[in-house]
Design a protein around this motif. Structure first.
Motif, PDB file in Angstrom:
ATOM      1  N   LEU A   1       0.856  -1.171   0.000  1.00  0.00           N
ATOM      2  CA  LEU A   1       0.000   0.000   0.000  1.00  0.00           C
ATOM      3  C   LEU A   1       0.898   1.229   0.000  1.00  0.00           C
ATOM      4  O   LEU A   1       1.746   1.385   0.885  1.00  0.00           O
ATOM      5  N   LEU A   2       0.732   2.083  -1.009  1.00  0.00           N
ATOM      6  CA  LEU A   2       1.669   3.183  -1.254  1.00  0.00           C
ATOM      7  C   LEU A   2       0.987   4.547  -1.191  1.00  0.00           C
ATOM      8  O   LEU A   2      -0.187   4.682  -1.533  1.00  0.00           O
ATOM      9  N   ASP A   3       1.778   5.554  -0.805  1.00  0.00           N
ATOM     10  CA  ASP A   3       1.272   6.928  -0.803  1.00  0.00           C
ATOM     11  C   ASP A   3       1.460   7.541  -2.188  1.00  0.00           C
ATOM     12  O   ASP A   3       1.842   6.862  -3.140  1.00  0.00           O
ATOM     13  N   SER A   4       1.205   8.838  -2.294  1.00  0.00           N
ATOM     14  CA  SER A   4       1.268   9.506  -3.598  1.00  0.00           C
ATOM     15  C   SER A   4       2.675   9.577  -4.180  1.00  0.00           C
ATOM     16  O   SER A   4       2.836   9.796  -5.382  1.00  0.00           O
ATOM     17  N   GLN A   5       3.695   9.389  -3.337  1.00  0.00           N
ATOM     18  CA  GLN A   5       5.082   9.374  -3.801  1.00  0.00           C
ATOM     19  C   GLN A   5       5.594   7.950  -3.998  1.00  0.00           C
ATOM     20  O   GLN A   5       6.778   7.719  -4.186  1.00  0.00           O
TER      21      GLN A   5
ATOM     22  N   ALA B   1      -4.178   4.656   0.919  1.00  0.00           N
ATOM     23  CA  ALA B   1      -3.247   4.424  -0.188  1.00  0.00           C
ATOM     24  C   ALA B   1      -3.753   5.080  -1.465  1.00  0.00           C
ATOM     25  O   ALA B   1      -4.953   5.147  -1.721  1.00  0.00           O
ATOM     26  N   VAL B   2      -2.799   5.538  -2.267  1.00  0.00           N
ATOM     27  CA  VAL B   2      -3.091   6.126  -3.565  1.00  0.00           C
ATOM     28  C   VAL B   2      -2.772   5.122  -4.672  1.00  0.00           C
ATOM     29  O   VAL B   2      -3.346   5.173  -5.753  1.00  0.00           O
ATOM     30  N   ALA B   3      -1.876   4.191  -4.362  1.00  0.00           N
ATOM     31  CA  ALA B   3      -1.466   3.187  -5.333  1.00  0.00           C
ATOM     32  C   ALA B   3      -1.148   1.887  -4.606  1.00  0.00           C
ATOM     33  O   ALA B   3      -0.895   1.890  -3.400  1.00  0.00           O
ATOM     34  N   VAL B   4      -1.164   0.790  -5.369  1.00  0.00           N
ATOM     35  CA  VAL B   4      -0.822  -0.509  -4.804  1.00  0.00           C
ATOM     36  C   VAL B   4       0.093  -1.269  -5.763  1.00  0.00           C
ATOM     37  O   VAL B   4       0.082  -1.026  -6.969  1.00  0.00           O
ATOM     38  N   ILE B   5       0.856  -2.165  -5.178  1.00  0.00           N
ATOM     39  CA  ILE B   5       1.579  -3.177  -5.936  1.00  0.00           C
ATOM     40  C   ILE B   5       1.095  -4.509  -5.372  1.00  0.00           C
ATOM     41  O   ILE B   5       1.171  -4.750  -4.169  1.00  0.00           O
TER      42      ILE B   5
END
Length: 153
Positions: free
Chosen positions: A59-63, A96-100
């Motif tokens: 779970l990732l932030d905008s950066q 989160a803004v993005a995921v892997i």
């Protein structure tokens, strides 16, 4: 004066688990997850030794810095049931803004199956409805395969 901590380990697995915890802490809140090779290394450390399939999400932030690593689904030696709703819930809870996405293949062969490709697309579509980007899906085995590098994302 700096005092070193002394740890007592009872098994090799405890040593490996402690090392993985240290690696995860160092990866938190760094821009490391913009580099697929570094992401593969991180995921291999976390997932390569499982004897059953485990599906996880970064779970990732905008950066694209790590907010949290979560293992969400646990399966058998060759499959795991995966629910996009639970991934969306985890992403929203962590803001989160993005995921892997990631999962392991206990066989060691990191080739994506048609089911892997289909669930990746299903998750990508579901998350896009709530403005969360799916950056990659990495399969961990003896080597690691990025579905984004293969053109599936």
């Amino acid at each position: 004066m700096h005092k070193e901590q002394v740890f007592t380990y009872h098994s090799n697995q405890e040593v490996l688990d402690a090392a993985i915890d240290i690696i995860q802490e160092r990866f938190k809140r760094t821009a490391i997850f913009t580099n697929v090779d570094d992401t593969k290394i991180f995921l291999a450390c976390k997932m390569a030794n499982y004897s059953r399939e485990v599906f996880s999400v970064l779970l990732l932030d905008s950066q694209h810095q790590l907010l949290e690593y979560k293992e969400l689904f646990f399966g058998t030696i060759d499959s795991a049931s995966v629910y996009p709703r639970e991934i969306a819930k985890a992403a929203l809870e962590s803001n989160a803004v993005a995921v892997i996405l990631a999962h392991n293949h206990p066989s060691g062969i990191a080739e994506p199956s048609q089911a892997d490709i289909a669930i990746t697309e299903k998750i990508r579509r579901a998350l896009s409805l709530i403005d969360i980007r799916t950056l990659d899906h990495i399969i961990v085995g003896k080597s690691q395969t990025s579905l984004a590098e293969r053109g599936y994302l």
